[in-house]
Design a protein around this motif. Structure first.
Motif, PDB file in Angstrom:
ATOM      1  N   ALA A 359      18.707 -43.286   4.498  1.00 29.36           N
ATOM      2  CA  ALA A 359      18.571 -41.987   5.171  1.00 29.36           C
ATOM      3  C   ALA A 359      17.113 -41.600   5.352  1.00 29.36           C
ATOM      4  O   ALA A 359      16.807 -40.703   6.144  1.00 29.36           O
ATOM      5  N   ASP A 360      16.201 -42.278   4.637  1.00 26.46           N
ATOM      6  CA  ASP A 360      14.764 -42.034   4.779  1.00 26.46           C
ATOM      7  C   ASP A 360      14.134 -42.921   5.849  1.00 26.46           C
ATOM      8  O   ASP A 360      12.904 -43.009   5.952  1.00 26.46           O
ATOM      9  N   ASP A 396      17.755 -32.285  21.006  1.00 29.29           N
ATOM     10  CA  ASP A 396      19.055 -31.723  20.637  1.00 29.29           C
ATOM     11  C   ASP A 396      20.184 -32.719  20.915  1.00 29.29           C
ATOM     12  O   ASP A 396      21.150 -32.812  20.147  1.00 29.29           O
ATOM     13  N   GLY A 397      20.061 -33.453  22.001  1.00 27.37           N
ATOM     14  CA  GLY A 397      21.071 -34.465  22.312  1.00 27.37           C
ATOM     15  C   GLY A 397      21.071 -35.589  21.297  1.00 27.37           C
ATOM     16  O   GLY A 397      22.128 -36.083  20.887  1.00 27.37           O
ATOM     17  N   TRP A 398      19.877 -36.026  20.895  1.00 27.65           N
ATOM     18  CA  TRP A 398      19.801 -37.067  19.877  1.00 27.65           C
ATOM     19  C   TRP A 398      20.420 -36.597  18.565  1.00 27.65           C
ATOM     20  O   TRP A 398      21.117 -37.352  17.894  1.00 27.65           O
ATOM     21  N   ARG A 399      20.141 -35.345  18.196  1.00 31.05           N
ATOM     22  CA  ARG A 399      20.693 -34.812  16.949  1.00 31.05           C
ATOM     23  C   ARG A 399      22.215 -34.714  17.022  1.00 31.05           C
ATOM     24  O   ARG A 399      22.913 -35.009  16.042  1.00 31.05           O
ATOM     25  N   ALA A 400      22.726 -34.301  18.157  1.00 32.66           N
ATOM     26  CA  ALA A 400      24.173 -34.199  18.299  1.00 32.66           C
ATOM     27  C   ALA A 400      24.841 -35.572  18.225  1.00 32.66           C
ATOM     28  O   ALA A 400      25.910 -35.729  17.628  1.00 32.66           O
ATOM     29  N   ALA A 401      24.197 -36.573  18.811  1.00 32.31           N
ATOM     30  CA  ALA A 401      24.801 -37.903  18.872  1.00 32.31           C
ATOM     31  C   ALA A 401      24.649 -38.675  17.570  1.00 32.31           C
ATOM     32  O   ALA A 401      25.579 -39.359  17.132  1.00 32.31           O
ATOM     33  N   GLY A 402      23.473 -38.577  16.951  1.00 31.70           N
ATOM     34  CA  GLY A 402      23.202 -39.424  15.793  1.00 31.70           C
ATOM     35  C   GLY A 402      22.805 -38.712  14.525  1.00 31.70           C
ATOM     36  O   GLY A 402      22.532 -39.362  13.523  1.00 31.70           O
ATOM     37  N   PRO A 408      20.730 -38.966   9.227  1.00 31.62           N
ATOM     38  CA  PRO A 408      21.445 -39.665  10.304  1.00 31.62           C
ATOM     39  C   PRO A 408      22.907 -39.864   9.972  1.00 31.62           C
ATOM     40  O   PRO A 408      23.293 -39.992   8.803  1.00 31.62           O
ATOM     41  N   LYS A 409      23.722 -39.869  11.009  1.00 33.81           N
ATOM     42  CA  LYS A 409      25.146 -40.137  10.819  1.00 33.81           C
ATOM     43  C   LYS A 409      25.349 -41.605  10.468  1.00 33.81           C
ATOM     44  O   LYS A 409      24.626 -42.476  10.958  1.00 33.81           O
ATOM     45  N   PRO A 410      26.329 -41.900   9.624  1.00 34.75           N
ATOM     46  CA  PRO A 410      26.624 -43.311   9.336  1.00 34.75           C
ATOM     47  C   PRO A 410      27.004 -44.044  10.613  1.00 34.75           C
ATOM     48  O   PRO A 410      27.619 -43.463  11.520  1.00 34.75           O
ATOM     49  N   PRO A 411      26.666 -45.322  10.711  1.00 35.93           N
ATOM     50  CA  PRO A 411      27.049 -46.089  11.895  1.00 35.93           C
ATOM     51  C   PRO A 411      28.512 -46.490  11.838  1.00 35.93           C
ATOM     52  O   PRO A 411      29.200 -46.251  10.829  1.00 35.93           O
ATOM     53  N   ILE A 419      22.185 -47.512  12.817  1.00 37.06           N
ATOM     54  CA  ILE A 419      21.348 -46.387  12.387  1.00 37.06           C
ATOM     55  C   ILE A 419      20.037 -46.322  13.167  1.00 37.06           C
ATOM     56  O   ILE A 419      19.334 -45.310  13.117  1.00 37.06           O
ATOM     57  N   PHE A 420      19.702 -47.380  13.904  1.00 37.12           N
ATOM     58  CA  PHE A 420      18.449 -47.402  14.659  1.00 37.12           C
ATOM     59  C   PHE A 420      18.656 -46.718  16.012  1.00 37.12           C
ATOM     60  O   PHE A 420      18.727 -47.355  17.059  1.00 37.12           O
ATOM     61  N   ARG A 421      18.752 -45.402  15.944  1.00 35.28           N
ATOM     62  CA  ARG A 421      19.020 -44.578  17.119  1.00 35.28           C
ATOM     63  C   ARG A 421      17.731 -43.890  17.579  1.00 35.28           C
ATOM     64  O   ARG A 421      16.740 -43.830  16.840  1.00 35.28           O
ATOM     65  N   PRO A 422      17.739 -43.302  18.778  1.00 33.12           N
ATOM     66  CA  PRO A 422      16.527 -42.628  19.277  1.00 33.12           C
ATOM     67  C   PRO A 422      16.005 -41.537  18.348  1.00 33.12           C
ATOM     68  O   PRO A 422      14.799 -41.305  18.272  1.00 33.12           O
ATOM     69  N   GLY A 423      16.903 -40.880  17.605  1.00 30.89           N
ATOM     70  CA  GLY A 423      16.468 -39.787  16.748  1.00 30.89           C
ATOM     71  C   GLY A 423      15.550 -40.199  15.622  1.00 30.89           C
ATOM     72  O   GLY A 423      14.748 -39.387  15.142  1.00 30.89           O
ATOM     73  N   VAL A 424      15.635 -41.467  15.160  1.00 31.35           N
ATOM     74  CA  VAL A 424      14.736 -41.905  14.095  1.00 31.35           C
ATOM     75  C   VAL A 424      13.471 -42.543  14.656  1.00 31.35           C
ATOM     76  O   VAL A 424      12.579 -42.911  13.891  1.00 31.35           O
TER      77      VAL A 424
END
Length: 535
Positions: A359-360, A396-402, A408-411, A419-424
């Protein structure tokens, strides 16, 4: 079903590493062990006690990853490559660990290979599989504070399994891509970044092949038809960062700042075309050192693989790239160089300072994206503010999705790489931009330097970062940083009250293996193009 390699593994590790000896085994224990040996070779023995089960350390994203009760001090990997990358390698993995809790069993993470035998302190041990764990039952219980040596003779299978990661088959050999949890598809280990250890590699290859691994070379032993290459790290390393390259390669040497030895591994036939790119590394290291301090390891280099992966990877001291990234004429120089800097920045952020939990992850990818963006602004004229505003619009879209950057939401099951999404990436770099806006450039720069010094060769968490940021700024930043890190919507940007975000602005979620080269962007040629670059 797992296949046995054509060449049997040796019965003992040929080059045991120094260790503190344990107390001699009792005579009864030795008799039992000898009896077990007769029936243990090549089969999987099951203990007569309670059924074995997979364990984990309770990671918030991957609770069954890693194993409790011991701390690995060192790995010794002995690999034999036959010359064919569709055949299992013979392997001996030796693990030196310190017991931290009373154990009657030891769980290691391991899958996608055949275990031939296991020894604990030189004595045969009972073993079985449970999920993706190798469960070992020594004759005697292990007590806290004891050192223990575990030797596993096994195969390491480079052929694709039911999930991604581990060995990458290249045009002329193999490389490794273990992030996030695929090291245990290659060798038995405690496969979580919180348990870093020293590594020694011995890689035996046929004549005409070159083997390279993390760390510095220690020996090259040539025989009539094979060569054994040996490497050793000087700093502890997470299992996900291990790298082994086997191929018909050339190793190019040069010198970096302060006499730092650099080595690049390239396909021999492309050596001349790649040299101008590789020559940029010393100046890039100097650029990073100006911002965060001395490079943290004993060597660095690029491994340019003849493979189509869709990503680059910050394997410690030897970053993995696709060779095509450097030979695609559609890619502008500033973009290629910024990706080089992204992986270089990871040597400080992610490799030297590793995440305490998955999560870090934002601490790794946010910082690497931040320095990638600074470099692109300075060397490519790509405005940092424009990039951050674009990221804010999508945040906001990244946070909603991931999920938010630090939660981060679990994959999806079986896709830890999810877990390697745009939000991180862009979303986490946006957190750093907001922090710099809040505390000022001078305090932010001091924070960055202090972070990599305080946690060098260790692990750190989001709470550690918030604590150090507050200490550096001279005021409690919890109330400022927590909404940026954990809220479902993006807080107002300091200095830019007119910036707006919308859930409708989120781009399509990247698929498997889109980290690094395609983070949060529309893919260009080969999955990495100039429009795959600024969130």
């Amino acid at each position: 079903m797992p296949l046995t390699s054509r060449h049997p593994a040796p019965l003992t590790s040929p080059h045991p590493a120094p260790r503190t000896p344990r107390r001699p085994a009792p005579r009864a224990r030795r008799r039992t062990a000898q009896a077990l040996l007769a029936s243990a070779v090549g089969v999987c023995l099951v203990a007569a006690s309670a059924p074995a089960e997979p364990l984990g350390i309770g990671d918030p994203l991957f609770p069954h990853l890693g194993n409790p009760g011991y701390d690995v001090q060192a790995y010794d990997l002995d690999l034999t490559y036959s010359g064919s990358n569709d055949q299992p390698l013979d392997a001996v993995t030796t693990i030196d660990a310190r017991i931290t809790a009373e154990l009657d069993r030891i769980n290691l993470d391991f899958a996608h290979g055949t275990v031939r035998s296991v020894e604990v302190d030189g004595e045969p041990a009972v073993f079985t599989g449970a999920g993706e764990d190798l469960v070992i039952t020594p004759d005697d219980d292990l007590d806290p504070g004891e050192p223990v040596r575990i030797t596993v003779r096994h195969t390491s299978d480079p052929r694709p399994g039911d999930r991604e990661g581990g060995w990458v088959r290249t045009a002329d050999g193999l490389a490794l891509a273990n992030q996030a949890d695929a090291a245990h598809l290659v060798f038995p280990c405690n496969d979580h970044p919180s348990d870093k250890a020293m590594f020694t590699f011995r890689i035996t290859v046929p004549e005409g092949y070159t083997a390279v691994a993390n760390g510095l070379p220690t020996a090259v032993d040539r025989a009539s038809a094979t060569t054994t290459w040996r490497y050793r790290t000087r700093n502890p390393m997470a299992t996900e960062l291990a790298q082994v390259s086997v191929g018909r390669s050339t190793v190019l040497h040069r010198t970096g700042p302060h006499g730092l030895p650099l080595r690049d591994v390239v396909p021999t036939q492309h050596r001349a075309a790649l040299e101008p790119w590789l020559a940029k590394t010393p100046a890039q290291i100097a650029w990073m050192e100006d911002r965060v301090g001395r490079y943290p390891f004993a060597t660095y280099g690029l491994l340019l693989a003849e493979a189509s992966t869709g990503f680059a990877l910050e394997t410690q001291t030897l970053s993995l790239f696709e060779r095509d990234l450097f030979t695609d004429p559609a890619l502008p120089a500033w973009y290629v160089e910024s990706i080089m800097v992204h992986e270089l920045a990871h040597q400080w952020f992610g490799d030297s300072v590793s995440p305490r939990t998955w999560a870090d992850l934002w601490l790794n990818e946010g910082h690497a994206t931040w320095y990638e963006a600074l470099y692109a602004e300075e060397r490519g004229g790509r405005s940092l503010e424009t990039r951050m505003r674009t990221a804010y619009e999508s945040s906001d879209g990244w946070r909603a999705a991931g999920g938010p950057p630090a939660a981060p939401k679990p994959p999806e099951p079986g896709r830890k790489i999810g877990i390697f999404r745009p939000g991180v990436y862009g979303g986490a770099a946006l957190v750093l931009y907001a922090l710099r806006q809040e505390i000022g450039q001078e305090a932010f720069d001091r924070l960055e330097r202090a972070w990599v010094v305080r946690h060098r060769d260790g692990n750190a968490s989001t709470a550690d970062f918030v604590r150090l940021a507050s200490e550096t700024a001279g005021r409690d930043l919890t109330g400022f940083l927590h909404p940026w890190l954990y809220d479902g919507t993006t807080p107002p940007m300091p200095g830019h009250p007119d910036w707006r975000s919308s859930v409708r602005a989120v781009p399509e979620e990247p698929g498997p293996h889109t980290r690094e080269l395609r983070h949060g962007h529309l893919p260009g040629p080969h999955g990495h193009g100039p429009d795959a670059g600024g969130e």
